[in-house]
Enzyme design. Sequence first.
Site, PDB file in Angstrom:
ATOM      1  N   ASP A 100       0.845  -1.186   0.000  1.00 32.71           N
ATOM      2  CA  ASP A 100       0.000   0.000   0.000  1.00 32.71           C
ATOM      3  C   ASP A 100       0.886   1.243   0.000  1.00 32.71           C
ATOM      4  O   ASP A 100       1.832   1.335   0.798  1.00 32.71           O
ATOM      5  CB  ASP A 100      -0.890   0.016   1.244  1.00 32.71           C
ATOM      6  CG  ASP A 100      -2.365  -0.054   0.901  1.00 32.71           C
ATOM      7  OD1 ASP A 100      -2.835   0.868   0.217  1.00 32.71           O
ATOM      8  OD2 ASP A 100      -3.035  -1.023   1.311  1.00 32.71           O
ATOM      9  N   ASP A 207      -3.204   4.445  -2.323  1.00 34.05           N
ATOM     10  CA  ASP A 207      -4.325   4.861  -1.474  1.00 34.05           C
ATOM     11  C   ASP A 207      -4.779   6.279  -1.823  1.00 34.05           C
ATOM     12  O   ASP A 207      -3.952   7.163  -2.086  1.00 34.05           O
ATOM     13  CB  ASP A 207      -3.871   4.797  -0.011  1.00 34.05           C
ATOM     14  CG  ASP A 207      -4.964   5.123   0.972  1.00 34.05           C
ATOM     15  OD1 ASP A 207      -5.971   4.388   1.002  1.00 34.05           O
ATOM     16  OD2 ASP A 207      -4.810   6.107   1.723  1.00 34.05           O
ATOM     17  N   GLU A 265      -6.563   3.919  -6.089  1.00 27.79           N
ATOM     18  CA  GLU A 265      -7.873   4.124  -5.472  1.00 27.79           C
ATOM     19  C   GLU A 265      -8.272   5.575  -5.773  1.00 27.79           C
ATOM     20  O   GLU A 265      -7.953   6.491  -5.034  1.00 27.79           O
ATOM     21  CB  GLU A 265      -7.808   3.895  -3.957  1.00 27.79           C
ATOM     22  CG  GLU A 265      -9.156   4.045  -3.287  1.00 27.79           C
ATOM     23  CD  GLU A 265      -9.067   4.139  -1.764  1.00 27.79           C
ATOM     24  OE1 GLU A 265      -9.996   3.681  -1.089  1.00 27.79           O
ATOM     25  OE2 GLU A 265      -8.059   4.683  -1.258  1.00 27.79           O
ATOM     26  N   HIS A 339     -10.628  -4.340   2.058  1.00 33.01           N
ATOM     27  CA  HIS A 339     -10.598  -3.985   3.473  1.00 33.01           C
ATOM     28  C   HIS A 339     -11.582  -2.885   3.827  1.00 33.01           C
ATOM     29  O   HIS A 339     -11.860  -2.667   5.011  1.00 33.01           O
ATOM     30  CB  HIS A 339      -9.185  -3.528   3.846  1.00 33.01           C
ATOM     31  CG  HIS A 339      -8.749  -2.298   3.111  1.00 33.01           C
ATOM     32  ND1 HIS A 339      -8.476  -2.307   1.758  1.00 33.01           N
ATOM     33  CD2 HIS A 339      -8.574  -1.015   3.511  1.00 33.01           C
ATOM     34  CE1 HIS A 339      -8.139  -1.097   1.368  1.00 33.01           C
ATOM     35  NE2 HIS A 339      -8.198  -0.294   2.401  1.00 33.01           N
ATOM     36  N   ASP A 340     -12.114  -2.173   2.846  1.00 34.16           N
ATOM     37  CA  ASP A 340     -13.059  -1.084   3.080  1.00 34.16           C
ATOM     38  C   ASP A 340     -14.501  -1.479   2.771  1.00 34.16           C
ATOM     39  O   ASP A 340     -15.394  -0.634   2.849  1.00 34.16           O
ATOM     40  CB  ASP A 340     -12.701   0.131   2.211  1.00 34.16           C
ATOM     41  CG  ASP A 340     -11.528   0.927   2.764  1.00 34.16           C
ATOM     42  OD1 ASP A 340     -11.278   0.854   3.981  1.00 34.16           O
ATOM     43  OD2 ASP A 340     -10.861   1.616   1.972  1.00 34.16           O
TER      44      ASP A 340
END
Length: 575
Positions: A100, A207, A265, A339-340
């Site tokens: 990440d 991210d 993202e 994960h979100d």
Amino acid sequence: MTKDYIWWKDATIYQIWPASYKDSNNDGVGDIPGIISKLDYIKSLGADIIWLSPMYDSPQDDMGYDISNYNTIYPKYGTMEDMDNLISGCHKREIKLILDLVVNHTSSEHDWFKESKSSRDNSKRDWYVWKPARYDSEGKRHPPNNWKSFFSESAWEYDETTDEYYLHLFAKSQPDLNWENETTRNAIYEYALDFWFKKGIDGFRIDTAGLYSKDQSFADAPIVSPGEELQFCGNSVNNGPRIHEFHKEMFEKVTSKYDVMTVGEVGHCSREDTLKYVSAKEREMSMVFLFDLVSLGYSSTDRYQYDGFSLKDLKDAIVKQCNFIFGTDAWSTMFIENHDQARAVTRFGNTKTLDNTFKSAKLIALMQATLTGTLFIYQGQEIGMTNLPRSWDISEYKDIESNNAYQDLLKTHNISDPENDSRVKRFMDTLALVSRDHARSPVQWTADKHGGFSGTKPWMRVNDNYKEINVESQVGDPNSVFSFYQKCLVLRRQYKDLFVYGDISVLDYENPQLFSYVKQSGTSKAYVVLNFSGEPAKFESSVPGTLRLLNTNVDDFKDDSLSPWEGRVYLVEQL
């Protein structure tokens, strides 16, 4: 479309949330040695790449997305030696590893920010975004503008030491870096990217990749919540004026020097704006996540305002994602969990019984494995892990976003008795469906205590259904969800021209039960039919040619109907 076979296009990527994957030393927290111990398992699933969520040193206010040092490891996860062993262990198994990249903000505990806040004339003062207060006619101090952070509080935090506010689009412990400062950007490239590329990693998931460039006017956000002081800031900060300049610079200075991939993202924006990030000629990123599918039913400004969706909505989202790249030189992704996001089998399938859970988990696997783009699977998805029980109260939820939203509800409505308040009940109903915590509960490895995740009480409670849903019971069972995922991934690779690269044509668009479509590449065709309902559905093929069954999630089926949550994939052989 013209096929450009690149390793990251054909790949299946498996995401790991380190805190919840496998605890090797029985301290209740997952760790890097635990991940290493499961590399053969990941390889056996059929994954080509691992995406490891943040493992950097961090106070863990936001589960590692608040980084205090880009070049050290969070002690509970292990050491740099462990990280080196993970990189080599992956490569030994011909698995690539991406990390990440979190560079919109750091932790407030990062040395850069400690220097920045120490005084107004510190050399790193403008490494972050600082602004003076606004004062009303009565002399009362207010933040510089009306932005509400993504975590339900003001996006500005007052600092008494220097009598200014700093910007934080997320938690107040996550101050935003100032990308307008070239020195800051170069430090980010050196410490957050190049350091890890030199260690041998194979890329990054970037991210919040659309947030780095802020309009320097810092004007108030439009009023979308009348009567409230703070307003949703997303439309004011996403895809800012210099965002593509920054990404091009990052690519030219660092990423282009290595054979690596990046996936951004970016969030919600138009197709035209999204293509600016991933068109190959733009030289910014390899691909992006499109959120149309995973965001179904959410309000555009608040995930906890949930209205649900229809099967036609799901079809629209799938078609939009699959068709995103056609007629372009861009590439995209296919994901339904991360994960979100909450667990896909709960959101899109049926978990009322264990049989339905497993059957609809396989249905989702069938769908995902036949759709265009690079495939992402999230830990536990491959065994059909579900959302947490509705019976759990707010104390079991660990995510800062969920807890902030809950406290914001109590504060906004002055709720003194939450246990008996209908608004709180509705909120908890929604939380049980969409909270990020559902993806973050420990992986269920065995039917033993704590699901075999740890020998001691985990940092977060294991889902109550771990005795029925776990890895040990599924590996080697030809009828399990895990074995079905293995089969799906084999077929996806075998027929990659159809499934990874092929065009999609949806049939019977208005059908409220069936999602059926043709994937086509040249003269080759596959026919996919999925019953997204709890009732039997009539089946009658309208596709010319002979149908040869490639895959199905049932043992026996009827030629003229599909049972609830049944799916099939056919190869269409020409007459």
